[in-house]
Design an enzyme around this catalytic site. Structure first.
Site, short mmCIF file in Angstrom:
data_model
loop_
_atom_site.label_atom_id
_atom_site.label_comp_id
_atom_site.label_asym_id
_atom_site.label_seq_id
_atom_site.Cartn_x
_atom_site.Cartn_y
_atom_site.Cartn_z
N TYR A 142 0.82 -1.22 0.00
CA TYR A 142 0.00 0.00 0.00
C TYR A 142 0.86 1.27 0.00
O TYR A 142 0.44 2.30 -0.51
CB TYR A 142 -0.90 0.04 1.24
CG TYR A 142 -2.25 -0.60 1.09
CD1 TYR A 142 -2.38 -1.93 0.70
CD2 TYR A 142 -3.41 0.12 1.37
CE1 TYR A 142 -3.62 -2.51 0.59
CE2 TYR A 142 -4.65 -0.47 1.27
CZ TYR A 142 -4.76 -1.78 0.88
OH TYR A 142 -5.99 -2.36 0.78
N LYS A 193 2.88 -15.05 1.92
CA LYS A 193 3.06 -15.73 0.64
C LYS A 193 4.55 -16.01 0.49
O LYS A 193 5.20 -15.61 -0.48
CB LYS A 193 2.48 -14.84 -0.48
CG LYS A 193 2.35 -15.51 -1.83
CD LYS A 193 1.30 -16.60 -1.91
CE LYS A 193 1.35 -17.29 -3.27
NZ LYS A 193 0.65 -18.57 -3.32
N ASP A 226 -3.32 -18.02 0.03
CA ASP A 226 -4.32 -18.70 -0.80
C ASP A 226 -4.97 -19.83 -0.02
O ASP A 226 -6.20 -20.00 -0.03
CB ASP A 226 -3.71 -19.19 -2.13
CG ASP A 226 -2.38 -19.92 -1.97
OD1 ASP A 226 -1.83 -19.93 -0.85
OD2 ASP A 226 -1.90 -20.49 -2.97
N ASP A 250 -6.55 -6.80 3.97
CA ASP A 250 -7.68 -6.13 3.32
C ASP A 250 -8.61 -7.18 2.72
O ASP A 250 -9.83 -7.14 2.90
CB ASP A 250 -7.15 -5.19 2.23
CG ASP A 250 -8.26 -4.48 1.49
OD1 ASP A 250 -9.17 -3.97 2.17
OD2 ASP A 250 -8.23 -4.46 0.25
N ASP A 254 -12.52 -8.81 4.37
CA ASP A 254 -13.83 -8.78 3.69
C ASP A 254 -14.42 -10.19 3.65
O ASP A 254 -15.61 -10.39 3.87
CB ASP A 254 -13.71 -8.26 2.25
CG ASP A 254 -13.95 -6.75 2.16
OD1 ASP A 254 -13.68 -6.06 3.16
OD2 ASP A 254 -14.40 -6.28 1.10
C1 IPM Z 1 -10.47 -1.03 4.06
C2 IPM Z 1 -10.71 -0.36 2.73
C3 IPM Z 1 -9.55 0.58 2.46
C4 IPM Z 1 -8.30 -0.26 2.37
C5 IPM Z 1 -9.72 1.47 1.21
C6 IPM Z 1 -11.00 2.25 1.26
C7 IPM Z 1 -8.55 2.38 1.02
O1 IPM Z 1 -10.91 -1.29 1.74
O2 IPM Z 1 -10.35 -0.33 5.07
O3 IPM Z 1 -10.42 -2.24 4.08
O4 IPM Z 1 -7.99 -0.82 1.31
O5 IPM Z 1 -7.60 -0.35 3.38
MG MG Z 2 -11.05 -3.28 2.45
#
Ligand code: IPM
Ligand code: MG
Length: 370
Positions: A142, A193, A226, A250, A254
């Protein structure tokens, strides 16, 4: 009573809608004399860009660094897709994380009993699930340099980013994971990884070395990312604390969030290092994004934002009891089938964003009265 200085940054699209509900909860605590909040509000992301031409102003950075904690909504949306890359809403959040030194991102994935059927996985796979993802937040690909898009020959271009982690960066995030694991199930799964990336090889070595030297009673496992994503869907309850880098965290967070039924349920905490005056910089935000498709309709689920407030009470403000109150109120609302559309299961009608906030307040009243 000492008042707590909170910087509230609602952000874009559903951000301000769900933040209104968290503010109602803060008002409730103030009006009961339980906690006194001194609230500053600011713009961030697209809404800051629209007004100031930048997604994050110096003023907001200063306010954030002076505050006891930041409560953040969500940012971004198609409206700003054509904006110069460095001025996109996402940059506002990334720069804020970096300016505040928030290297540790804690993302719990918890399945509430009442929501076990809302998960896309079979109930027995997720019932009682309680994972904590510890994501490194201000390093890795990042932020790594060099980065960019450059022209090569024949009008062709190449885009590039750099993944790098130093010993220091790895050790400080690994410590957070081990300390958390010690208060939970004593198990850390470190995800990398290392079969392909040198940064992963170093990650693995440093994480192991730290455990051997200082955390010998924590069980440590290493997993390739993975495989981890596969295991999370196959048998998520094998995990206690997952420790991983910025990009993998990240993605996996999710995935883990969806195991719980809805992205609309999950809070997160981002923490920095303790300064000399004993303060830990901190920012609390829902895991979900700004959801432009459902914004302005009063249908977004405010629970992740309200639970982010609960995390703030617990991790930054030393109000564990009040944090538990919020958690209990949310449980109660869910167990009575009061649901926004994202977690709705066909009993009665889904409620809107503000009705969900009101329902949580009314449960707080009931619990506090007993
Ligand atoms: C998160 C989001 C952020 C990230 C974006 C909005 C920059 O997806 O907080 O997970 O990638 O960290
Ligand atoms: Mg995110």
């Amino acid at each position: 009573m000492i008042s707590k200085n909170i910087l509230v940054l609602p952000g874009d699209f559903v951000g301000p809608e769900v933040m209104s509900e968290a503010l109602k909860v803060m008002d409730w605590f103030s009006s009961r004399g339980l906690i006194h909040f001194e609230i500053e509000k600011g713009l961030v992301g697209g809404s800051s860009y629209d007004k100031f031409g930048t997604p994050l102003t110096e003023e907001v950075i200063n306010l954030a660094n002076k505050s006891d904690a930041v409560l953040f909504g969500s940012i971004g949306g198609p409206k700003w897709h054509d904006v110069n890359y460095d001025l996109r809403p996402e940059k506002g959040l990334l720069n804020l994380r970096q300016s505040m030194g928030l290297f540790a991102n804690l993302r719990p994935a918890i399945v509430f009993d009442a929501l076990v059927d809302a998960s896309s996985l079979k109930p027995d796979l997720v019932h009682g699930l309680d994972i904590m993802i510890v994501r490194e937040l201000i390093g890795g690909i990042y932020f790594g340099e060099p980065r960019g898009i450059k022209k090569i020959k024949d009008n062709k271009r190449v885009g590039f980013n750099t993944q790098s982690y130093s010993t220091e960066e790895i050790v400080r995030i690994a410590r957070v994971a081990y300390d958390l694991a010690a208060k939970r199930g004593n198990k850390v799964c470190s995800v990398d990884k290392a079969n392909v990336m040198e940064s992963g090889v170093l990650w693995r070595e440093e994480v192991s070395k730290l455990r051997d030297e200082y955390y010998s009673n924590i069980e440590l496992e290493h997993m390739f990312v993975d495989n981890c994503s596969m295991q999370l869907v196959k048998s998520p309850k094998q995990f206690d604390v997952i420790l991983t880098d910025n990009l993998f965290g990240d993605i996996l967070s999710d995935l883990a969030a969806m195991l719980t039924g809805s992205l609309g349920m999950l809070p997160s905490a981002s923490l920095g290092s303790k300064s000399q005056d004993g303060k830990i910089p901190s920012l609390y935000e829902p895991v979900h994004g700004s959801a432009p498709d459902i914004a302005g309709k009063n249908i977004a689920n405010p629970i992740a934002q309200i639970l982010s407030l609960a995390m703030m009470l617990k991790y930054s403000l030393n109000h564990d009891k009040e944090a538990d109150l919020i958690d209990d109120a949310v449980q109660l609302v869910l167990s009575e089938n009061i649901r926004t559309i994202d977690i709705f299961e066909g009993v009665g009608n889904p409620v809107g964003t503000s009705e969900m906030g009101d329902a949580i307040i009314s449960k707080l009243e009931i619990i506090a009265a007993n």
